[in-house]
Design an enzyme around this catalytic site. Structure first.
Site, PDB file in Angstrom:
ATOM      1  N   GLU A 182       0.850  -1.193   0.000  1.00 56.54           N
ATOM      2  CA  GLU A 182       0.000   0.000   0.000  1.00 56.54           C
ATOM      3  C   GLU A 182       0.883   1.239   0.000  1.00 56.54           C
ATOM      4  O   GLU A 182       1.860   1.324   0.754  1.00 56.54           O
ATOM      5  CB  GLU A 182      -0.920   0.007   1.234  1.00 56.54           C
ATOM      6  CG  GLU A 182      -1.782   1.271   1.313  1.00 56.54           C
ATOM      7  CD  GLU A 182      -2.823   1.229   2.430  1.00 56.54           C
ATOM      8  OE1 GLU A 182      -2.859   0.232   3.184  1.00 56.54           O
ATOM      9  OE2 GLU A 182      -3.588   2.217   2.552  1.00 56.54           O
ATOM     10  N   ASN A 189      -4.316   4.681  -2.194  1.00 52.82           N
ATOM     11  CA  ASN A 189      -5.488   5.347  -1.614  1.00 52.82           C
ATOM     12  C   ASN A 189      -5.895   6.500  -2.523  1.00 52.82           C
ATOM     13  O   ASN A 189      -5.056   7.296  -2.935  1.00 52.82           O
ATOM     14  CB  ASN A 189      -5.151   5.914  -0.229  1.00 52.82           C
ATOM     15  CG  ASN A 189      -4.875   4.814   0.768  1.00 52.82           C
ATOM     16  OD1 ASN A 189      -5.787   4.138   1.234  1.00 52.82           O
ATOM     17  ND2 ASN A 189      -3.597   4.614   1.080  1.00 52.82           N
ATOM     18  N   GLU A 221      -7.782   1.991  -3.273  1.00 55.64           N
ATOM     19  CA  GLU A 221      -8.510   1.890  -2.006  1.00 55.64           C
ATOM     20  C   GLU A 221      -9.405   3.116  -1.882  1.00 55.64           C
ATOM     21  O   GLU A 221      -8.921   4.250  -1.912  1.00 55.64           O
ATOM     22  CB  GLU A 221      -7.525   1.836  -0.831  1.00 55.64           C
ATOM     23  CG  GLU A 221      -6.596   0.639  -0.902  1.00 55.64           C
ATOM     24  CD  GLU A 221      -5.858   0.366   0.413  1.00 55.64           C
ATOM     25  OE1 GLU A 221      -6.072   1.109   1.402  1.00 55.64           O
ATOM     26  OE2 GLU A 221      -5.065  -0.596   0.431  1.00 55.64           O
ATOM     27  N   ASP A 268     -11.763   0.624   1.794  1.00 64.18           N
ATOM     28  CA  ASP A 268     -10.862   0.849   2.925  1.00 64.18           C
ATOM     29  C   ASP A 268     -11.681   1.189   4.171  1.00 64.18           C
ATOM     30  O   ASP A 268     -12.809   1.687   4.060  1.00 64.18           O
ATOM     31  CB  ASP A 268      -9.957   2.042   2.568  1.00 64.18           C
ATOM     32  CG  ASP A 268      -8.650   2.047   3.332  1.00 64.18           C
ATOM     33  OD1 ASP A 268      -8.463   1.217   4.227  1.00 64.18           O
ATOM     34  OD2 ASP A 268      -7.812   2.917   3.015  1.00 64.18           O
ATOM     35  N   GLU A 294      -6.713  -4.860   8.593  1.00 64.48           N
ATOM     36  CA  GLU A 294      -5.658  -3.847   8.692  1.00 64.48           C
ATOM     37  C   GLU A 294      -5.357  -3.499  10.144  1.00 64.48           C
ATOM     38  O   GLU A 294      -6.189  -3.674  11.026  1.00 64.48           O
ATOM     39  CB  GLU A 294      -5.985  -2.593   7.865  1.00 64.48           C
ATOM     40  CG  GLU A 294      -7.221  -1.847   8.246  1.00 64.48           C
ATOM     41  CD  GLU A 294      -7.437  -0.573   7.396  1.00 64.48           C
ATOM     42  OE1 GLU A 294      -6.826  -0.418   6.338  1.00 64.48           O
ATOM     43  OE2 GLU A 294      -8.238   0.267   7.837  1.00 64.48           O
TER      44      GLU A 294
HETATM   45  P1  C2E Z   1      -5.394   4.003   5.534  1.00 70.85           P
HETATM   46  O1  C2E Z   1      -5.454   3.996   4.048  1.00 70.85           O
HETATM   47  O2  C2E Z   1      -6.454   3.260   6.256  1.00 70.85           O
HETATM   48  O3  C2E Z   1      -3.947   3.472   5.904  1.00 70.85           O
HETATM   49  C1  C2E Z   1      -3.645   2.736   7.070  1.00 70.85           C
HETATM   50  C2  C2E Z   1      -2.996   3.587   8.106  1.00 70.85           C
HETATM   51  O4  C2E Z   1      -2.754   2.812   9.272  1.00 70.85           O
HETATM   52  C3  C2E Z   1      -1.638   4.148   7.715  1.00 70.85           C
HETATM   53  O5  C2E Z   1      -1.473   5.376   8.410  1.00 70.85           O
HETATM   54  C4  C2E Z   1      -0.679   3.102   8.282  1.00 70.85           C
HETATM   55  O6  C2E Z   1       0.620   3.610   8.487  1.00 70.85           O
HETATM   56  C5  C2E Z   1      -1.373   2.774   9.565  1.00 70.85           C
HETATM   57  N1  C2E Z   1      -1.083   1.422  10.060  1.00 70.85           N
HETATM   58  C6  C2E Z   1      -0.818   0.296   9.359  1.00 70.85           C
HETATM   59  N2  C2E Z   1      -0.645  -0.763  10.161  1.00 70.85           N
HETATM   60  C7  C2E Z   1      -0.801  -0.313  11.422  1.00 70.85           C
HETATM   61  C8  C2E Z   1      -0.734  -0.941  12.719  1.00 70.85           C
HETATM   62  O7  C2E Z   1      -0.501  -2.146  12.855  1.00 70.85           O
HETATM   63  N3  C2E Z   1      -0.958  -0.131  13.789  1.00 70.85           N
HETATM   64  C9  C2E Z   1      -1.230   1.197  13.664  1.00 70.85           C
HETATM   65  N4  C2E Z   1      -1.423   1.902  14.770  1.00 70.85           N
HETATM   66  N5  C2E Z   1      -1.306   1.817  12.468  1.00 70.85           N
HETATM   67  C10 C2E Z   1      -1.096   1.064  11.361  1.00 70.85           C
HETATM   68  P2  C2E Z   1      -0.941   6.680   7.691  1.00 70.85           P
HETATM   69  O8  C2E Z   1       0.157   6.326   6.759  1.00 70.85           O
HETATM   70  O9  C2E Z   1      -0.712   7.692   8.738  1.00 70.85           O
HETATM   71  O10 C2E Z   1      -2.179   7.122   6.781  1.00 70.85           O
HETATM   72  C11 C2E Z   1      -3.365   7.541   7.361  1.00 70.85           C
HETATM   73  C12 C2E Z   1      -4.461   7.702   6.338  1.00 70.85           C
HETATM   74  O11 C2E Z   1      -4.149   8.778   5.446  1.00 70.85           O
HETATM   75  C13 C2E Z   1      -4.635   6.482   5.435  1.00 70.85           C
HETATM   76  O12 C2E Z   1      -5.412   5.513   6.093  1.00 70.85           O
HETATM   77  C14 C2E Z   1      -5.323   7.098   4.233  1.00 70.85           C
HETATM   78  O13 C2E Z   1      -6.694   7.233   4.467  1.00 70.85           O
HETATM   79  C15 C2E Z   1      -4.686   8.476   4.183  1.00 70.85           C
HETATM   80  N6  C2E Z   1      -3.612   8.474   3.164  1.00 70.85           N
HETATM   81  C16 C2E Z   1      -2.309   8.123   3.283  1.00 70.85           C
HETATM   82  N7  C2E Z   1      -1.654   8.266   2.105  1.00 70.85           N
HETATM   83  C17 C2E Z   1      -2.581   8.704   1.209  1.00 70.85           C
HETATM   84  C18 C2E Z   1      -2.536   9.050  -0.189  1.00 70.85           C
HETATM   85  O14 C2E Z   1      -1.512   8.944  -0.885  1.00 70.85           O
HETATM   86  N8  C2E Z   1      -3.709   9.484  -0.753  1.00 70.85           N
HETATM   87  C19 C2E Z   1      -4.874   9.580  -0.038  1.00 70.85           C
HETATM   88  N9  C2E Z   1      -5.989  10.025  -0.681  1.00 70.85           N
HETATM   89  N10 C2E Z   1      -4.943   9.276   1.268  1.00 70.85           N
HETATM   90  C20 C2E Z   1      -3.817   8.830   1.886  1.00 70.85           C
HETATM   91 MG    MG Z   2      -5.662   2.501   2.745  1.00 67.59          MG
HETATM   92 MG    MG Z   3      -7.682   1.818   6.265  1.00 72.90          MG
HETATM   93 MG    MG Z   4      -8.101   5.218   4.217  1.00 76.65          MG
END
Ligand code: C2E
Ligand code: MG
Ligand code: MG
Ligand code: MG
Length: 291
Positions: free
Chosen positions: A59, A117, A149, A179, A236
């Protein structure tokens, strides 16, 4: 130093609302320059098959290191960008950067499917799919190596532009996943109008799956219904072995979470995916071995 600390803690008082709004404006106004200055980068978090725990895809997750504010979570800046034209700019940057990376991986014979995403605003414009298709074609990336996603919401109403765009991309072979399923008012009924392949169960549901019987019952019910409807299931945010054991027992297809791998830079993640072996024919031509 002192003044900076004061401003940080200030955000936690009720007057902090002003500071928060100010910070939002600052992030929105600094984003464009940040893109030009290379302050954004991507990380990649693997997803694993639940049975053999082999990595199956990654991802794409955006990161922003602001020059004065430091690391900012996408949970903070994505919702701000989504209210402005910035989101299209950033989505374009994410797509180009991630697809360049995949093109480089393919040149190394690494088959690493990407989950990207994508926000509702981007998919709600009529040119969304043709923009993406052009980016894939110009890099010779097979459509089947890409998954988008998306998160559920009113934007997915049956006759919306977005649903038309999603249908077009799925028709071309791109995969679609929902997602954060289970974090809001999730239900399966609206999904019948959508060509969805995969359901990702939100971390909030997964957190207590090994400790709370009611939580486990909910996850089990969603998983089994999803399977009966023909969807792949992904959990996830899996952080502990006990959670993994329960999810394996329930028959989940794929697992993502810190227990198995946190998001990491491209170079580190690529090591998990062995390059395909090549045959070297007597004439010296390299050929990709089929699986
Ligand atoms: P998401 O798509 O649901 O991504 C999963 C989030 O959970 C990611 O946070 C990831 O680093 C985190 N995560 C994964 N495994 C674990 C775990 O075992 N424990 C915990 N505590 N966290 C975990 P991140 O990278 O901070 O991203 C947060 C949200 O921001 C993402 O949720 C997504 O909705 C958005 N996002 C991130 N990158 C993009 C992007 O390029 N485009 C768009 N439109 N949204 C993005
Ligand atoms: Mg995601
Ligand atoms: Mg998610
Ligand atoms: Mg998301």
């Amino acid at each position: 130093h002192g003044a900076f600390d004061a401003r940080q803690s200030f955000r936690w008082y009720s007057e902090g609302r002003d500071a928060q709004i100010h910070r939002g404006y600052q992030l929105a106004s600094d984003a464009k320059q940040g893109l030009l200055d290379g302050d954004f980068h991507l990380e990649y978090q693997p997803r694993f098959g639940a049975k053999g725990l082999k990595p199956v895809s990654v991802e794409v997750l955006i990161r922003w290191t602001h020059p004065t504010l430091g690391a900012i979570s996408p949970r903070e800046f994505i919702p701000i960008f989504e209210r402005t034209a910035l989101m299209d700019l950033v989505t374009d940057w994410v797509l180009d950067t991630a697809l360049d990376q995949l093109q480089a991986w393919l040149a190394q014979r690494r088959q690493i499917p990407l989950s990207i995403n994508i926000s509702s605003g981007f998919l709600s414009s009529v040119g969304a799919w043709s923009t993406i298709a052009e980016k894939l074609s110009s890099r010779a990336i097979p459509f089947s190596m890409i998954e988008f996603e998306i998160t559920e919401g009113e934007w997915l109403s049956p006759k919306s532009t977005a649903v038309g765009q999603i249908a077009a991309m799925a028709g071309a072979g791109v995969r679609i996943s929902i997602d954060d399923f289970g974090s809001g008012y999730s239900n399966f009924s609206y999904l019948s109008d959508l060509p969805v392949h995969t359901i990702k169960l939100d971390k909030s549901l997964i957190d207590c799956v090994a400790t709370d019987p009611r939580s486990r019952a909910k996850v089990s019910a969603i998983h089994h219904l999803a399977h009966e409807l023909g969807y792949l299931t992904v959990a996830e945010g899996v952080e502990r072995q006990e959670q993994l054991d329960v999810l394996k027992g329930l028959g989940f297809d794929q697992i993502q979470g810190y227990l198995l791998a946190a998001p990491a830079p491209a170079l580190k993640v690529a090591e998990l995916f062995e390059p395909l072996a090549e045959h070297v024919s007597p004439a010296g031509h390299a050929q990709t071995q089929s699986e």
